[in-house]
Design a protein around this motif. Sequence first.
Motif, PDB file in Angstrom:
ATOM      1  N   LEU A  15     -36.043  36.831   1.600  1.00  0.00           N
ATOM      2  CA  LEU A  15     -36.635  35.500   1.740  1.00  0.00           C
ATOM      3  C   LEU A  15     -37.597  35.239   0.586  1.00  0.00           C
ATOM      4  CD1 LEU A  15     -37.673  35.464   5.512  1.00  0.00           C
ATOM      5  CD2 LEU A  15     -35.917  34.020   4.482  1.00  0.00           C
ATOM      6  N   ILE A  16     -37.535  34.021   0.035  1.00  0.00           N
ATOM      7  CA  ILE A  16     -38.575  33.582  -0.885  1.00  0.00           C
ATOM      8  C   ILE A  16     -39.218  32.323  -0.303  1.00  0.00           C
ATOM      9  CG2 ILE A  16     -37.475  34.580  -2.916  1.00  0.00           C
ATOM     10  CD1 ILE A  16     -36.560  31.719  -3.672  1.00  0.00           C
ATOM     11  N   GLY A  17     -40.454  32.067  -0.680  1.00  0.00           N
ATOM     12  CA  GLY A  17     -41.152  30.888  -0.202  1.00  0.00           C
ATOM     13  C   GLY A  17     -41.124  29.772  -1.229  1.00  0.00           C
ATOM     14  N   LEU A  18     -41.164  28.548  -0.745  1.00  0.00           N
ATOM     15  CA  LEU A  18     -41.327  27.372  -1.596  1.00  0.00           C
ATOM     16  C   LEU A  18     -42.443  26.539  -0.998  1.00  0.00           C
ATOM     17  CD1 LEU A  18     -40.573  25.346  -3.824  1.00  0.00           C
ATOM     18  CD2 LEU A  18     -38.885  24.375  -2.239  1.00  0.00           C
ATOM     19  N   LEU A  24     -43.340  37.818   5.668  1.00  0.00           N
ATOM     20  CA  LEU A  24     -42.251  38.660   5.190  1.00  0.00           C
ATOM     21  C   LEU A  24     -41.479  38.019   4.044  1.00  0.00           C
ATOM     22  CD1 LEU A  24     -40.869  39.867   8.666  1.00  0.00           C
ATOM     23  CD2 LEU A  24     -42.652  40.904   7.258  1.00  0.00           C
ATOM     24  N   VAL A  25     -42.175  37.279   3.198  1.00  0.00           N
ATOM     25  CA  VAL A  25     -41.547  36.628   2.055  1.00  0.00           C
ATOM     26  C   VAL A  25     -41.742  37.505   0.821  1.00  0.00           C
ATOM     27  CG1 VAL A  25     -41.677  34.619   0.539  1.00  0.00           C
ATOM     28  CG2 VAL A  25     -41.806  34.317   3.011  1.00  0.00           C
ATOM     29  N   ASP A  26     -40.666  37.657   0.024  1.00  0.00           N
ATOM     30  CA  ASP A  26     -40.721  38.557  -1.128  1.00  0.00           C
ATOM     31  C   ASP A  26     -41.455  37.953  -2.317  1.00  0.00           C
ATOM     32  OD1 ASP A  26     -39.204  40.460   0.250  1.00  0.00           O
ATOM     33  OD2 ASP A  26     -37.314  39.582  -0.427  1.00  0.00           O
ATOM     34  N   GLY A  27     -41.423  36.637  -2.466  1.00  0.00           N
ATOM     35  CA  GLY A  27     -42.054  35.968  -3.593  1.00  0.00           C
ATOM     36  C   GLY A  27     -42.200  34.495  -3.284  1.00  0.00           C
ATOM     37  N   LEU A  28     -42.875  33.761  -4.181  1.00  0.00           N
ATOM     38  CA  LEU A  28     -43.224  32.371  -3.883  1.00  0.00           C
ATOM     39  C   LEU A  28     -43.036  31.497  -5.115  1.00  0.00           C
ATOM     40  CD1 LEU A  28     -44.581  30.345  -1.844  1.00  0.00           C
ATOM     41  CD2 LEU A  28     -46.770  30.995  -2.879  1.00  0.00           C
TER      42      LEU A  28
END
Length: 339
Positions: free
Chosen positions: A58-61, A112-116
């Motif tokens: 998962l990545i965040g936006l 639990l997000v890998d990056g943003l």
Amino acid sequence: MADVARRAGVSAKTVSNVLSGYPYIRESTRARVLAAVDDLGYEINVTARILRSGRSGLIGLAVPELGQPYFGELADEILAAARRHGLHVLIQPTGFTREGELGALREPRRRLVDGLVFSPAALDQSDAHLLENLDYPLVLLGEQMFSRHVDHVTMHNVEGVRAATDLLLDVGRRSIAAIGMLHATTAGSAALRYLGYREALGARGIAVDERLLGWADDGWHRANGARAMAAVLDSGVEVDGVVAFNDALALGAMFELQVRGRSIPGDVAVVGFDDIEDARYSVPALTTVDPGRREIADVAVDLLRARLDEVPGATRRPPVLHVADLRLVERESTPARAS
């Protein structure tokens, strides 16, 4: 996963690829796997995946809002780019608030997000220190703040509005309104786009007439574009051109002009910024600046993926600053330039 693989007649690796969004899977195979998932009620154990690989996939936006067309369409482009990398996206609207944006910076490890991928609007350059020493990869979007510690993808704001204003000047317009001014900021997109407007006028020896500045402190939405246009017209100043700082403002301005009986582009020529989908279907179709939204999304996700793939302990490559190409899209809201 082994049960799903047996039911679908594929390998466990194929099941993993399908569930991770890997693009190079036959549609018939993908359909069999998803049917087996439904039949068996299978759910990914995210915790187990993280324990095994250290990644959630998962990545965040984080964007100010999805109701503004530019950000909604940017989110679609980010989702498409992420799918090509086998990543899923958790979208977090921050509401143009400092609290929302600080929360977004805290969320990755909690969710639990890998990056943003982060597009701030309320934080500014004085907050750049918050981007130092993050324990996850981050790609910064926009012009509100800059940091030498993180990858950054942005656009040609000054050059884009200068090109839009030059177009109006080239077709003989001299009394050009700027719609989208903000009182509360000295940085970010509004200030840069106003600079492009001023530069274009100054290069032709034209002074800025403050009666032609349309203020939109409540946000760059259609209704505020209409209100700003109304205020400019009510001042009594002559208007033969409009540069709006985004397409939503331009569409609102065109509505107000047409309500008052002004023809577009005959009486007033109008240019927007962003090239949202609505710009192609307005009446008349809106001339606008395409700031490279798809390129911004693709490069942002590519940079984040590359950071996620970096080997721990290896030499880290320097942060990247990428400025997307722009394109002026001429449509019916401006007269054709003489060849």
